[in-house]
Structure formats: structure tokens, C-alpha cells
Design a protein around this motif. Structure first.
Motif, PDB file in Angstrom:
ATOM      1  N   VAL A 235      55.907  27.450  34.345  1.00  0.00           N
ATOM      2  CA  VAL A 235      54.942  26.356  34.507  1.00  0.00           C
ATOM      3  C   VAL A 235      53.687  26.652  33.698  1.00  0.00           C
ATOM      4  O   VAL A 235      53.163  25.780  32.990  1.00  0.00           O
ATOM      5  N   ASP A 236      53.191  27.881  33.784  1.00  0.00           N
ATOM      6  CA  ASP A 236      52.005  28.268  33.009  1.00  0.00           C
ATOM      7  C   ASP A 236      52.268  28.189  31.510  1.00  0.00           C
ATOM      8  O   ASP A 236      51.398  27.763  30.728  1.00  0.00           O
ATOM      9  N   LEU A 237      53.457  28.614  31.083  1.00  0.00           N
ATOM     10  CA  LEU A 237      53.802  28.548  29.671  1.00  0.00           C
ATOM     11  C   LEU A 237      53.809  27.105  29.175  1.00  0.00           C
ATOM     12  O   LEU A 237      53.209  26.775  28.144  1.00  0.00           O
ATOM     13  N   SER A 259      33.348  28.728  31.699  1.00  0.00           N
ATOM     14  CA  SER A 259      34.812  28.700  31.709  1.00  0.00           C
ATOM     15  C   SER A 259      35.390  30.070  31.383  1.00  0.00           C
ATOM     16  O   SER A 259      35.157  30.604  30.303  1.00  0.00           O
ATOM     17  N   PRO A 260      36.183  30.645  32.285  1.00  0.00           N
ATOM     18  CA  PRO A 260      36.807  31.934  31.988  1.00  0.00           C
ATOM     19  C   PRO A 260      37.912  31.823  30.936  1.00  0.00           C
ATOM     20  O   PRO A 260      38.139  32.757  30.178  1.00  0.00           O
ATOM     21  N   TYR A 261      38.592  30.674  30.891  1.00  0.00           N
ATOM     22  CA  TYR A 261      39.846  30.594  30.128  1.00  0.00           C
ATOM     23  C   TYR A 261      39.736  29.811  28.822  1.00  0.00           C
ATOM     24  O   TYR A 261      40.510  30.081  27.900  1.00  0.00           O
ATOM     25  N   LEU A 262      38.822  28.850  28.713  1.00  0.00           N
ATOM     26  CA  LEU A 262      38.727  27.971  27.546  1.00  0.00           C
ATOM     27  C   LEU A 262      40.124  27.416  27.229  1.00  0.00           C
ATOM     28  O   LEU A 262      40.728  26.807  28.089  1.00  0.00           O
ATOM     29  N   TYR A 263      40.644  27.703  26.013  1.00  0.00           N
ATOM     30  CA  TYR A 263      41.989  27.246  25.657  1.00  0.00           C
ATOM     31  C   TYR A 263      42.984  28.413  25.623  1.00  0.00           C
ATOM     32  O   TYR A 263      44.063  28.286  25.057  1.00  0.00           O
ATOM     33  N   HIS A 264      42.613  29.536  26.226  1.00  0.00           N
ATOM     34  CA  HIS A 264      43.491  30.710  26.216  1.00  0.00           C
ATOM     35  C   HIS A 264      44.686  30.504  27.149  1.00  0.00           C
ATOM     36  O   HIS A 264      44.649  29.679  28.064  1.00  0.00           O
ATOM     37  N   SER A 265      45.722  31.277  26.939  1.00  0.00           N
ATOM     38  CA  SER A 265      46.994  31.022  27.627  1.00  0.00           C
ATOM     39  C   SER A 265      47.093  31.655  29.012  1.00  0.00           C
ATOM     40  O   SER A 265      47.786  31.141  29.875  1.00  0.00           O
ATOM     41  N   ARG A 266      46.468  32.797  29.226  1.00  0.00           N
ATOM     42  CA  ARG A 266      46.621  33.581  30.445  1.00  0.00           C
ATOM     43  C   ARG A 266      48.104  33.854  30.757  1.00  0.00           C
ATOM     44  O   ARG A 266      48.531  33.808  31.910  1.00  0.00           O
ATOM     45  N   LEU A 267      48.887  34.168  29.730  1.00  0.00           N
ATOM     46  CA  LEU A 267      50.313  34.478  29.909  1.00  0.00           C
ATOM     47  C   LEU A 267      50.596  35.968  29.844  1.00  0.00           C
ATOM     48  O   LEU A 267      51.717  36.395  30.118  1.00  0.00           O
ATOM     49  N   SER A 268      49.602  36.769  29.486  1.00  0.00           N
ATOM     50  CA  SER A 268      49.875  38.190  29.233  1.00  0.00           C
ATOM     51  C   SER A 268      50.332  38.942  30.475  1.00  0.00           C
ATOM     52  O   SER A 268      51.220  39.794  30.388  1.00  0.00           O
ATOM     53  N   ALA A 269      49.767  38.630  31.640  1.00  0.00           N
ATOM     54  CA  ALA A 269      50.203  39.334  32.855  1.00  0.00           C
ATOM     55  C   ALA A 269      51.665  39.032  33.154  1.00  0.00           C
ATOM     56  O   ALA A 269      52.449  39.935  33.484  1.00  0.00           O
ATOM     57  N   MET A 271      53.973  38.123  31.003  1.00  0.00           N
ATOM     58  CA  MET A 271      54.797  38.814  30.011  1.00  0.00           C
ATOM     59  C   MET A 271      54.886  40.303  30.297  1.00  0.00           C
ATOM     60  O   MET A 271      55.953  40.905  30.204  1.00  0.00           O
ATOM     61  N   ASN A 272      53.764  40.892  30.665  1.00  0.00           N
ATOM     62  CA  ASN A 272      53.726  42.348  30.827  1.00  0.00           C
ATOM     63  C   ASN A 272      54.504  42.836  32.039  1.00  0.00           C
ATOM     64  O   ASN A 272      54.905  44.000  32.086  1.00  0.00           O
ATOM     65  N   ILE A 273      54.727  41.963  33.044  1.00  0.00           N
ATOM     66  CA  ILE A 273      55.545  42.404  34.179  1.00  0.00           C
ATOM     67  C   ILE A 273      56.979  41.880  34.101  1.00  0.00           C
ATOM     68  O   ILE A 273      57.795  42.197  34.965  1.00  0.00           O
ATOM     69  N   GLY A 274      57.281  41.081  33.072  1.00  0.00           N
ATOM     70  CA  GLY A 274      58.669  40.703  32.841  1.00  0.00           C
ATOM     71  C   GLY A 274      59.070  39.306  33.263  1.00  0.00           C
ATOM     72  O   GLY A 274      60.243  38.951  33.162  1.00  0.00           O
ATOM     73  N   LEU A 275      58.114  38.482  33.723  1.00  0.00           N
ATOM     74  CA  LEU A 275      58.471  37.123  34.145  1.00  0.00           C
ATOM     75  C   LEU A 275      58.704  36.199  32.956  1.00  0.00           C
ATOM     76  O   LEU A 275      59.391  35.185  33.074  1.00  0.00           O
ATOM     77  N   LEU A 276      58.096  36.521  31.820  1.00  0.00           N
ATOM     78  CA  LEU A 276      58.316  35.800  30.572  1.00  0.00           C
ATOM     79  C   LEU A 276      58.686  36.816  29.494  1.00  0.00           C
ATOM     80  O   LEU A 276      58.289  37.981  29.575  1.00  0.00           O
ATOM     81  N   THR A 277      59.420  36.376  28.487  1.00  0.00           N
ATOM     82  CA  THR A 277      59.725  37.269  27.367  1.00  0.00           C
ATOM     83  C   THR A 277      58.846  36.891  26.177  1.00  0.00           C
ATOM     84  O   THR A 277      58.518  35.705  25.982  1.00  0.00           O
TER      85      THR A 277
END
Length: 527
Positions: A235-237, A259-269, A271-277
Motif C-alpha cells: 500500500v505504501d509503495l 512536513s517530515p516526509y515531503l515527497y519522500h517514499s518512506r519505504l526503506s524500513a 525494504m530493510n526488514i524484507g516486506l518489499l524487495t
């Protein structure tokens, strides 16, 4: 027939993990919550909650897939609270003849497992192929090179994977569109709101346990909103690809006061634990460009962070450890400023970056590099103190990615292995890229005096202090020329200003010396 214990670590929550793909019939799969991993640095409560909830969901997913799963909860009476000891206890309990595990994300765990390989209950470590490259691939690429710079590595990965390529040529006619990705924050910009993830009973219990077991750690669990399942991560992706990617490029270096996020993805966590490749994330971004829905500068800049930078720092980590962690080429000795734990500073840029970190276990890469990182560089904070802080406070911080970024990129402690020059800056940079300064009691236009931005005098003080090591750097020739042309009385005034500031800067040798909330509520701290 072999009966292994398959140990799945908290950052390996992928059904495609080599350990699971090669699972023989009768194997026991183990996931272990242990206090040692939560406390070796004081991890943010959101980070602990993320791991507990995601691990528990993944354990159930494995059971649904037919695996024989043992899940050690932290409050189990017989839990040893040590990852190595707990795995060996379970292997004996289930009468397993070996322990299999995919390469962990930290050298300390990899080394501990290596030491056990010749034991009566041997450990077998499998290579992690959930990345574009392996450490051996990186070592082969780096072999014989005088400089192991990101740009050359990145171009090779583009050619090898075919991402954003037309035959042998890069799409858009060039490899790098950084010059289009440096726009400052603009008045009137509206940023996409992140999806709010629902919390089922498993997630709610995990978050409650995190708050109960680690009440002294940074953060408030009530505002937790990280993805803890693959479905939530997808969903985040999709949200980022649809609502953030097109504007990500030009504003990726911008800093917002609110704004903490602006247009950033916030997908790194995730990816880093394996929920996304990383493969699917890059392919989704590339498809947006090819469909005409996102410009090349945004897509290339985003893919470079994953295919280029993420792989590069991992390769550097695994080929340079353990000596890399001891690097301190500039001889920094200062403890961490105390306000890194509670955001109690009157420097607006630092206050907001740290408060966002406290609230969300997140700050984007420019806040990390050019705000909290730049200040630590200018103050001479010792690498182990800053590295432990970054590892503790960010949900996406695994040591393989955090250590090279902090020690090499932020502090230049590796003597220029990663970066050709230190990323140091005065208050002018913050004023250009953010809207912080209009809310600050200090002026970025003043170098000395009570209203002068501390970053200004600290910047010149840093350059003076380390002139012997840095003034021969061709990329710093112009700035050292400016320093040399300054009148001596101006240099004296700046030096005194910086030294007085540093002398009055409270530091904290460890987290226990600084209470991070001081009784403030989230609403009070955000105002």
C-alpha cells in the motif's frame, strides 16, 4: 536425514529468503524476540514495535504456508534473551543437527555465528540474495581500483540490470540528473499524506508489549504508523508511486519546517526488514517513467538511492568490517550533544529534525546528512556516539546501511573513502534549502554576536581546526582560499564565538543521561 533449525532474523521477513527456499522436510523455523537485540543501543519504540509486530505477522504467514514454526516471545520464561543462545537452545530442544541462517545485517552477529560454525551444533550461513549484489560481487568490482566511488559502481549496476537503459545507453541521455534535483522548499507546496495503516489484534498486542517492556526508550507508541505486513508495505509503495514519485526528484534535497516526509517514499524500513524487495520497488518506479507519469530526474534519482547507494554502502560495509567501525581520521572526541535525545535546542533546524525523529522514527536523508549530521561534524562528535544514535533512533537503521552513511558520509571519519570531501555547511545552506530560519532566533546572515547562527562560526572553526588534513583537497581549494583572505581579527572573532558555543554545549555520554520526553506530550512538542 538432516533436521536443521532455520533461524529467521527480524530483518529477513521474506518468503523468498534462501533459508526458506532451501528448507528440507522436517525443518523447524525459529523466530526469536530477545532483549539483547532491543537494548544493545536504545532503539526507538517505533522501531521495536515494527520488529515485534512484523515478526509475529510473518510467523503466522509461515504457519499458513505449512512450516513448523517456533516463535520465542520476549516474555517467555525460558527465553535466554540472547539470539545466539536462544537459537542453540531451540536447536537442542527440537533435536536439530545444525542451525541455518541467512547472512545477518550486522557484522557482530555474523562474526558470532562464524565462531560457532565448528561447534558440536554447527551454524551454516547462507548468502542473502535479496539484494542486487553480494559482498563478493562488490569486492570483485572494487579490486584494484584507486577510488571506489558510487558513480562508477552505479553505472555498472544500471548496465547489468537494464534499469532505465536503452541498450547500452542510459534513458534520458545521461546517467545522473542531480542538477535538476536541488530545488528548495517552496511556499504553498502541499505534500501527500501517508496512508494510515489499520492495526489488528496482533499488531496492537506487539505495540503494547513494546511500550510495556521498553518504557524508557524514545518515542510514543500511540502515533505508530509503519507497515508491519507485506500487504501494508505494498500500500505504501503504491501510494508513493502514485502520489510522491513525480515530485520526489526536484524536492528531494528540500527541508520543511512542518512536513517530515515531503515527497519522500518512506519505504526503506519495509525494504530493510524484507516486506518489499528492491527489485520490485525499482521496477515500479521505472515503469512510471516509461508510462510518462513521472519525469526522468525523479525516477533516476530515486532508483539511484536503491540500486546505487543502498547496494554501494552494503558492499563497502561487508568488505571493510570490522576495521571500518574503528575509523576516526579526524580524531573526533566529543560526546553526543544532549539535545539529540530530547530536541531541547533553540536552533530551529536541529529542533525540528530531532523532534520529527522522536515523533516518527524518521528523518529524510538531507535532514540526516546536512542538519543533525552536519552539526555533529562541525562539533567533532566521536563516530561511535553518532553511529549508535542513528542506529537507535531510525526505524530503517540496520548497521550495514547506517554505519557507512554515518561514519563515512556524515563524519568523513574514513578519510575520504566514501566521499571526496566532508559534507560541511554553514547556516546559508539551511537558509537556502529550508523554511526553518524564519522561525529561528538566530540569523543565518550573521557570523558573530548573540543572534548569529552557530553553524556559521562552527563551520569556519571546523575548517581551521582540520586545515592540515583538508586544505590539500582540490575540492576545498576555493573555501580555504576564502579563509586565507579573511582578516585576522575576523578569524579571531569567529574562533572565539565557536569555542564559547562548544564550551557551553551540554553532552550526554549515554542515553541514560538524557530523558527524551521531559514530560512533554506529542501535541506540546509539535507546537
Amino acid at each position: 536425514m538432516s533436521k536443521p533449525l532455520l533461524l529467521i532474523l527480524g530483518d529477513q521477513l521474506s518468503l523468498t529468503l534462501p533459508t526458506l527456499r532451501q528448507a528440507p522436510e522436517g525443518a523447524v523455523v525459529a523466530l526469536c524476540e530477545v532483549a539483547e537485540e532491543a537494548r544493545y543501543v536504545p532503539h526507538h519504540i517505533h522501531k521495536i514495535g515494527l520488529f515485534l509486530a512484523a515478526m509475529r505477522h510473518f510467523a503466522q504467514q509461515l504457519r499458513d504456508q505449512g512450516f513448523n514454526v517456533h516463535y520465542s516471545r520476549m516474555d517467555d520464561a525460558d527465553n535466554t534473551q540472547s539470539l545466539i543462545d536462544e537459537a542453540e537452545r531451540l536447536a537442542r530442544q527440537y533435536q536439530c543437527d545444525e542451525i541455518r541462517v541467512t547472512r545477518p545485517g550486522e557484522w557482530r552477529l555474523w562474526n558470532a555465528m562464524q565462531q560457532r560454525q565448528a561447534a558440536s551444533l554447527p551454524w551454516k550461513i547462507l548468502e542473502d540474495d535479496r539484494f542486487f549484489t553480494t559482498p563478493d560481487d562488490f569486492a570483485q568490482w572494487a579490486k584494484g581500483r584507486k577510488q571506489i566511488r558510487l558513480e562508477y559502481f552505479y553505472r555498472e549496476q544500471r548496465k547489468r540490470t537494464g534499469l532505465l537503459m536503452e541498450g547500452d545507453a542510459p534513458m534520458g541521455g545521461q546517467w545522473n540528473f542531480d542538477h535538476d534535483n536541488r530545488e528548495p522548499v517552496q511556499p504553498g507546496l502541499s505534500f501527500p499524506e501517508l496512508p494510515a495503516h489499520g492495526q489488528d489484534e496482533t499488531t496492537q498486542e506487539a505495540l503494547a508489549n513494546a511500550a510495556e517492556w521498553f518504557p524508557e526508550h524514545m518515542g510514543e507508541i500511540e502515533i505508530f504508523n509503519l507497515p508491519v505486513t507485506r500487504r501494508q508495505a505494498l500500500v505504501d509503495l503504491k501510494h508513493f508511486i502514485t502520489h510522491g514519485l513525480a515530485d520526489f526528484g526536484r524536492y528531494q534535497d528540500a527541508i520543511s519546517d512542518q512536513s517530515p516526509y515531503l515527497y519522500h517514499s518512506r519505504l526503506s524500513a519495509a525494504m530493510n526488514i524484507g516486506l518489499l524487495t528492491p527489485f520490485e520497488v525499482c521496477e515500479e518506479a521505472a515503469a512510471q517513467y516509461q508510462a510518462g507519469k513521472a519525469p526522468i530526474n525523479a525516477v533516476e534519482g530515486f532508483i539511484r538511492q536503491i540500486l546505487g547507494w543502498r547496494e554501494y554502502v552494503r558492499g563497502l560495509y561487508w568488505t571493510r568490517m570490522p576495521d571500518y567501525k574503528r575509523e576516526n581520521q579526524l580524531g573526533f572526541q566529543r560526546d553526543l550533544p544532549a539535545f539529540y535525545w530530547d530536541a531541547k535546542t533553540d536552533m530551529r533546524c536541529l529542533q525540528r529534525a530531532i523532534q520529527m525523529t522522536i515523533d516518527h522514527s524518521y528523518a529524510h536523508h538531507i535532514q540526516r546528512l546536512m542538519v543533525t549530521g552536519n552539526f555533529a561534524l562541525l562539533c567533532g562528535v566521536k563516530p561511535e556516539a553518532l553511529c549508535d544514535w542513528y542506529l537507535a533512533v531510525y526505524a530503517d537503521a540496520c548497521e550495514w546501511v547506517e554505519l557507512p552513511n554515518t561514519l563515512g558520509m556524515v563524519l568523513h571519519a574514513d578519510g575520504g573513502l566514501m566521499g571526496s570531501k566532508p559534507y560541511c555547511a554553514s547556516g546559508k545552506y539551511i537558509d537556502k534549502m529550508s523554511d526553518h530560519c524564519q522561525h529561528c532566533r538566530y540569523s543565518p546572515k550573521l557570523v558573530t554576536g548573540p543572534k548569529a547562527c552557530p553553524l556559521n562560526s562552527l563551520y569556519w572553526h571546523f575548517l581551521e581546526t582540520h586545515a592540515e588534513q583538508l586544505n590539500r583537497n582540490p575540492r576545498m581549494k576555493l573555501i580555504y582560499g576564502s579563509l586565507a583572505r579573511m582578516k585576522e581579527e575576523k578569524r579571531d572573532a569567529m574562533r572565539q564565538q565557536a569555542e564559547q558555543f562548544l564550551a557551553s554545549l551540554p553532552t550526554a555520554a549515554d542515553y541514560g543521561q538524557a530523558v527524551h520526553t521531559q514530560g512533554y506530550t506529542h501535541e506540546e512538542r509539535s507546537s
